[in-house]
Design an enzyme around this catalytic site. Structure first.
Site, PDB file in Angstrom:
ATOM      1  N   GLN B  33     -11.057 -29.268  42.005  1.00 58.07           N
ATOM      2  CA  GLN B  33     -11.631 -29.664  40.721  1.00 58.07           C
ATOM      3  C   GLN B  33     -13.030 -30.243  40.894  1.00 58.07           C
ATOM      4  O   GLN B  33     -13.738 -30.469  39.927  1.00 58.07           O
ATOM      5  CB  GLN B  33     -10.733 -30.733  40.064  1.00 58.07           C
ATOM      6  CG  GLN B  33      -9.309 -30.286  39.840  1.00 58.07           C
ATOM      7  CD  GLN B  33      -9.232 -29.068  38.945  1.00 58.07           C
ATOM      8  OE1 GLN B  33      -9.951 -28.965  37.966  1.00 58.07           O
ATOM      9  NE2 GLN B  33      -8.388 -28.111  39.312  1.00 58.07           N
ATOM     10  N   HIS B  34     -13.389 -30.501  42.130  1.00 60.85           N
ATOM     11  CA  HIS B  34     -14.651 -31.205  42.396  1.00 60.85           C
ATOM     12  C   HIS B  34     -15.432 -30.441  43.456  1.00 60.85           C
ATOM     13  O   HIS B  34     -15.328 -30.760  44.631  1.00 60.85           O
ATOM     14  CB  HIS B  34     -14.341 -32.633  42.866  1.00 60.85           C
ATOM     15  CG  HIS B  34     -15.538 -33.525  42.949  1.00 60.85           C
ATOM     16  ND1 HIS B  34     -16.355 -33.585  44.045  1.00 60.85           N
ATOM     17  CD2 HIS B  34     -16.049 -34.399  42.064  1.00 60.85           C
ATOM     18  CE1 HIS B  34     -17.309 -34.472  43.860  1.00 60.85           C
ATOM     19  NE2 HIS B  34     -17.157 -34.991  42.667  1.00 60.85           N
TER      20      HIS B  34
END
Lengths: 134, 176
Positions: B33-34
């Site tokens: 997600q990052h």
């Protein structure tokens, strides 16, 4: 060689700029640590540690005992605070234990929660100067 | 075991220094997600770019330095992170790299402690450690707080979460 008042003020300014992330120009003698410079409770410990580091020399360590600069545990004693106000005994103890804080104004309306507003940059410089001279 | 951002303690010098390592892996879900793939306003698609979040690097240093501070009183004090004095991380940390948190105890008293930490990265491309950041922290001993607030007897800071790490470092006996 002993530090001059100007040296002490410059060093205290450095400490406060680093500890509180404030602008150098905001660190004036009358500025209060809490109200004007935004110090929170952990910042007081940070300031104590930084002052120790700044003013210690190999020959003479600059150690600040708990409660020596900021009277943190003084006010949890019920004989010193009644109904949120510092008693006469408490005021006397403040004058003796933290002479670098000018309590003459505070004692007119000694609400314990307002005590931190009386800690100014000048209080810190007075404390350091007195302790270095001792 | 949850919310542990160090894998192992590698050096422990009582009251002085503690070093821990953390290997960054693509198996960690948060990396996906990052940053995930992203479609921009002009219609182009940016590919995924997994990077270890700096906030979690900060947490890793806080855990490393927190164990060092806690060890001084044999983990009886509830040691909590009270202030991030300064933190810099100068480059992205990517999957396959290893982080090293090297924390030194600067000053300590009844109320709390200050620490200075260096973050290093080991790259399997360069085969060397190199510094990537510096993090200065302050910890508070919760039961000594200025407000006089009382907390539970149980030490919820150094609880089960830390068991594996502390046992692996010889700071806590297995099964105790």
């Amino acid at each position: 060689m002993a530090k001059s008042r100007a040296d002490i003020e410059a060093d205290v300014r450095d400490v406060l700029v680093d500890a509180l992330g404030v602008d150098e120009d905001d660190v004036v003698p009358t500025a209060t640590l809490k109200g004007d410079l935004g110090a929170e409770s952990i910042d007081y410990l940070d300031i104590v540690f930084r002052l120790e580091k700044k003013f210690s020399t190999p020959e003479k360590p600059f150690k600040i005992a708990q409660g020596e600069l900021f009277p943190e545990n003084l006010m949890t004693d019920p004989s010193l605070v009644e109904a949120g106000k510092v008693t006469a005994k408490g005021i006397a103890l403040l004058k003796e234990r933290v002479p670098h804080v000018d309590v003459s104004e505070f004692e007119k309306d000694p609400q314990v929660t307002k005590l931190p507003t009386y800690f100014t940059v000048k209080s810190l410089c007075d404390f350091v100067q007195r302790k270095l001279g001792a | 075991m949850r919310w542990m951002w160090i894998d192992r303690v590698t050096v422990f010098e009582p009251r002085k220094r503690l070093v821990a390592v953390k290997s960054v892996s693509l198996a960690e879900e948060h990396l996906h997600q990052h940053f995930a793939a992203e479609r921009t306003a002009d219609g182009t698609t940016l590919p995924p770019r997994p990077v270890m979040p700096s906030s979690l690097i900060l947490e890793g240093m806080a855990q490393t330095a927190g164990i060092l501070v806690g060890s001084v009183h044999d983990f009886r004090e509830k040691v909590v992170l009270a202030k991030v004095v300064s933190a810099t991380v100068e480059r992205d940390i990517l999957p396959g790299e290893t982080l090293r948190y090297d924390a030194t105890l600067e000053r300590m008293d009844e109320m709390g402690a200050s620490t200075v930490g260096i973050v290093d990265r080991f790259s399997f491309v360069d085969h060397a450690w190199a510094p990537v950041g510096r993090i200065e922290l302050m910890f508070s001993h919760l039961d000594q707080n200025r407000a006089g607030v009382a907390f539970p007897e149980e030490n919820f800071v150094f609880g089960e979460n830390f068991r594996t790490i502390l046992e692996g470092a010889g700071l806590r006996r297995a099964g105790v």
